[in-house]
Structure formats: structure tokens, C-alpha cells
Design a protein around this motif. Structure first.
Motif, mmCIF file in Angstrom:
data_model
loop_
_atom_site.group_PDB
_atom_site.id
_atom_site.type_symbol
_atom_site.label_atom_id
_atom_site.label_comp_id
_atom_site.label_asym_id
_atom_site.label_seq_id
_atom_site.Cartn_x
_atom_site.Cartn_y
_atom_site.Cartn_z
ATOM 1 N N TYR A 31 -8.799 -0.309 6.392
ATOM 2 C CA TYR A 31 -7.720 -1.269 6.235
ATOM 3 C C TYR A 31 -6.372 -0.638 6.549
ATOM 4 C CZ TYR A 31 -11.225 -3.988 3.742
ATOM 5 O OH TYR A 31 -12.348 -4.678 3.406
ATOM 6 N N SER A 33 -2.048 -1.796 7.260
ATOM 7 C CA SER A 33 -1.066 -2.871 7.095
ATOM 8 C C SER A 33 0.301 -2.415 7.572
ATOM 9 C CB SER A 33 -0.954 -3.274 5.616
ATOM 10 O OG SER A 33 -2.211 -3.549 5.039
ATOM 11 N N SER A 94 -5.816 1.708 3.596
ATOM 12 C CA SER A 94 -6.671 1.694 2.406
ATOM 13 C C SER A 94 -8.104 1.951 2.835
ATOM 14 C CB SER A 94 -6.628 0.339 1.703
ATOM 15 O OG SER A 94 -5.336 -0.109 1.503
ATOM 16 N N ARG A 98 -10.523 -0.473 -1.128
ATOM 17 C CA ARG A 98 -9.208 -1.113 -1.240
ATOM 18 C C ARG A 98 -8.582 -0.936 -2.613
ATOM 19 N NH1 ARG A 98 -9.606 -7.082 0.612
ATOM 20 N NH2 ARG A 98 -11.508 -7.047 -0.603
ATOM 21 N N ARG A 99 -8.843 0.183 -3.234
ATOM 22 C CA ARG A 99 -8.288 0.394 -4.567
ATOM 23 C C ARG A 99 -6.975 1.167 -4.518
ATOM 24 N NH1 ARG A 99 -11.197 -0.779 -8.797
ATOM 25 N NH2 ARG A 99 -10.174 0.767 -10.096
ATOM 26 N N THR A 100 -6.734 1.850 -3.437
ATOM 27 C CA THR A 100 -5.494 2.606 -3.309
ATOM 28 C C THR A 100 -4.948 2.423 -1.904
ATOM 29 O OG1 THR A 100 -6.403 4.278 -4.796
ATOM 30 C CG2 THR A 100 -4.425 4.867 -3.576
ATOM 31 N N GLN A 101 -3.668 2.256 -1.816
ATOM 32 C CA GLN A 101 -3.032 2.103 -0.510
ATOM 33 C C GLN A 101 -2.048 3.247 -0.319
ATOM 34 O OE1 GLN A 101 -1.508 -1.600 2.156
ATOM 35 N NE2 GLN A 101 -0.923 -1.649 0.028
ATOM 36 N N TYR A 102 -2.177 3.923 0.805
ATOM 37 C CA TYR A 102 -1.301 5.052 1.110
ATOM 38 C C TYR A 102 -0.279 4.615 2.155
ATOM 39 C CZ TYR A 102 -4.997 7.686 -1.165
ATOM 40 O OH TYR A 102 -5.916 8.138 -2.072
ATOM 41 N N PHE A 103 0.966 4.969 1.891
ATOM 42 C CA PHE A 103 2.049 4.570 2.770
ATOM 43 C C PHE A 103 2.530 5.734 3.635
ATOM 44 C CE2 PHE A 103 3.450 0.268 1.718
ATOM 45 C CZ PHE A 103 2.675 0.007 0.603
ATOM 46 N N GLY A 104 2.971 5.385 4.843
ATOM 47 C CA GLY A 104 3.635 6.352 5.694
ATOM 48 C C GLY A 104 5.080 6.523 5.266
ATOM 49 N N TYR B 33 -0.466 -2.818 -8.920
ATOM 50 C CA TYR B 33 -0.205 -1.455 -8.481
ATOM 51 C C TYR B 33 1.234 -1.101 -8.787
ATOM 52 C CZ TYR B 33 -4.496 -1.735 -5.713
ATOM 53 O OH TYR B 33 -5.797 -1.852 -5.307
ATOM 54 N N TYR B 35 4.173 1.701 -7.683
ATOM 55 C CA TYR B 35 4.581 2.719 -6.730
ATOM 56 C C TYR B 35 5.975 3.211 -7.083
ATOM 57 C CZ TYR B 35 0.853 1.373 -3.491
ATOM 58 O OH TYR B 35 -0.359 1.127 -2.904
ATOM 59 N N LEU B 43 6.536 5.237 -0.003
ATOM 60 C CA LEU B 43 6.078 4.888 -1.336
ATOM 61 C C LEU B 43 4.996 5.857 -1.798
ATOM 62 C CD1 LEU B 43 7.278 2.183 -0.161
ATOM 63 C CD2 LEU B 43 5.746 1.030 -1.742
ATOM 64 N N MET B 48 -3.011 2.125 -10.674
ATOM 65 C CA MET B 48 -3.498 0.784 -10.420
ATOM 66 C C MET B 48 -4.208 0.263 -11.663
ATOM 67 S SD MET B 48 -6.744 -0.673 -9.547
ATOM 68 C CE MET B 48 -7.391 -1.939 -8.457
ATOM 69 N N ALA B 99 -6.081 -3.662 -2.032
ATOM 70 C CA ALA B 99 -4.821 -2.940 -1.884
ATOM 71 C C ALA B 99 -4.207 -3.112 -0.509
ATOM 72 C CB ALA B 99 -5.040 -1.458 -2.168
ATOM 73 N N ASP B 100 -4.944 -3.718 0.418
ATOM 74 C CA ASP B 100 -4.462 -3.793 1.792
ATOM 75 C C ASP B 100 -3.415 -4.867 2.021
ATOM 76 O OD1 ASP B 100 -6.719 -6.086 3.100
ATOM 77 O OD2 ASP B 100 -7.012 -5.113 1.161
#
Lengths: 112, 114
Positions: A31, A33, A94, A98-104, B33, B35, B43, B48, B99-100
Motif C-alpha cells: 500500500y 499513498s 503500509s 495496514r497497521r502502520t503507515q510510514y511517511f517520507g 493513529y 503521529y 511524520l 495505533m 493505515a493506507d
């Protein structure tokens, strides 16, 4: 792992110009975004992808195109930049859970 | 109207004091969530929450989820300068979501005064 990387970090465009914001992740996440962050508006979802070859629109998709030819890359294209697209753009990924989303780190875009 | 409201919008706290940030949803929460964002940076995922009544802690930060009130709170104990930044809550607002594709609040700007 580098995580989620974005290039460029900063860009200035003139109205009408086109450009592509690059996003890559090396975590084999399905995933991905794109969000934009504006003062007083928070983070808003532009487009997202649930896997290679599959993309869908988020809350504010107009003026932006995306494609997902590989798992690693998810570029965001501005076909004809407008001042309203001045913002900070964040890419995120993710895993299948889909439990954690990492951002750039973000790309700061200024459209004159 | 904003689906996810954060309060307060900004907060100035003396170093060493406790503080609480709230995040309230107008829709059913399927995941929440938290952040942290330092100014000009990306972020950083804090924690969560998914189940009503769930509470998680990391160092001096504790987050709770009140499913009935559709609300989450983030509590910082004995604040330090390193806690300064923007705290954002992001919510999963539909069943099966993840989370997406989070819906975010506008953020709370936290300043720690020495």
C-alpha cells in the motif's frame, strides 16, 4: 532500509509547468499513498494504491495523476501546475496488514 | 464539517508539566493513529489504537481510545523540549479500512517552554 524516500525535497514551478514528484520505498509494502499538507487543512489524501497496477482517488485528486508500475515506486504527476497546488506533499506506505503507515520526509512545492 | 477534530489547536506548556491532546471523530472509529511531526519534517508514527478502551504507552506518552465517545486522547507526562512539535491523529473511518487511507485531524501545535 532507507524506508520511504521522496525527491525532490523542494521545488519551485511556474503556473502551467508539469513535474513529477518521486516516491520510493524499500520495505516491499503493497500500500502506498500521497497526501498534501496545507496550513489549517491538515493532511488530505490525494491518491492511493493497493498494489502494482492498482490506483484509486482520495479526497483531493483533481490536478494530479499517479501510476504504480512497480511495488517500490509511486510517482505523483502534476500535469499543469497551479498556485493552489502549493503545498507540502507526503508519500506513505503500509504493509499488507495496514497497521502502520510510514511517511517520507516530504516535498515542498511552490507554484508561482 | 471536519470529520476529525483535534483540540486544542495549539498548546504552550512549561517543561515538566503534563498535558493532554484530544481527537474526536464525527463517525465510527475503526482505528486511530497518532503521529508526531517536527516542523519541516515528515511524520513519525507514535502508536495505533483499535479497540475500545485500549491504552498504549511509549516512554512518557500514553494514548487511550474511548470507542463510545469516538474519541482518543494523547497524554504526555513530565513534558520535555523533545516533545515539541505537531501531533496529528489519523483515523480509519470505514470498516475494512487500514493505515493506507487515513483521515487526519488538523493537528495540535505543542510548544514546551523551558
Amino acid at each position: 532500509n532507507a524506508g520511504v524516500t521522496q525527491t525532490p525535497k523542494f521545488q519551485v514551478l511556474k503556473t502551467g509547468q508539469s513535474m513529477t514528484l518521486q516516491c520510493a520505498q524499500d520495505m516491499n509494502h503493497e500500500y502506498m499513498s500521497w497526501y498534501r499538507q496545507d496550513p489549517g487543512m491538515g493532511l488530505r489524501l490525494i491518491h492511493y494504491s493497493v498494489g502494482a497496477g492498482i490506483t484509486d482517488q482520495g479526497e483531493v485528486p483533481n490536478g494530479y495523476n499517479v501510476s504504480r508500475s512497480t511495488t517500490e515506486d509511486f510517482p505523483l504527476r502534476l500535469l499543469s501546475a497551479a498556485p493552489s497546488q502549493t503545498s507540502v506533499y507526503f508519500c506513505a506506505s503500509s504493509d499488507s496488514g495496514r497497521r502502520t503507515q510510514y511517511f517520507g520526509p516530504g516535498t515542498r512545492l511552490l507554484v508561482l | 464539517s471536519q470529520e476529525l477534530e483535534q483540540s486544542p489547536q495549539s498548546l504552550i506548556v512549561q517543561e515538566g508539566k503534563n498535558l493532554t491532546i484530544n481527537c474526536t471523530s464525527s463517525k465510527t472509529l475503526y482505528g486511530l493513529y497518532w503521529y508526531k511531526q517536527k516542523y519541516g519534517e515528515g511524520l513519525i508514527f507514535l502508536m495505533m489504537l483499535q479497540k475500545g478502551g485500549e491504552e498504549k504507552s511509549h516512554e512518557k506518552i500514553t494514548a487511550k481510545l474511548d470507542e463510545k465517545k469516538q474519541q482518543s486522547s494523547l497524554h504526555i507526562t513530565a513534558s520535555q523540549p523533545s516533545h515539541a512539535g505537531i501531533y496529528l491523529c489519523g483515523a480509519v473511518l470505514y470498516s475494512g479500512g487500514g493505515a493506507d487511507g487515513l483521515t487526519f485531524g488538523k493537528g495540535t501545535h505543542l510548544i514546551i517552554q523551558p
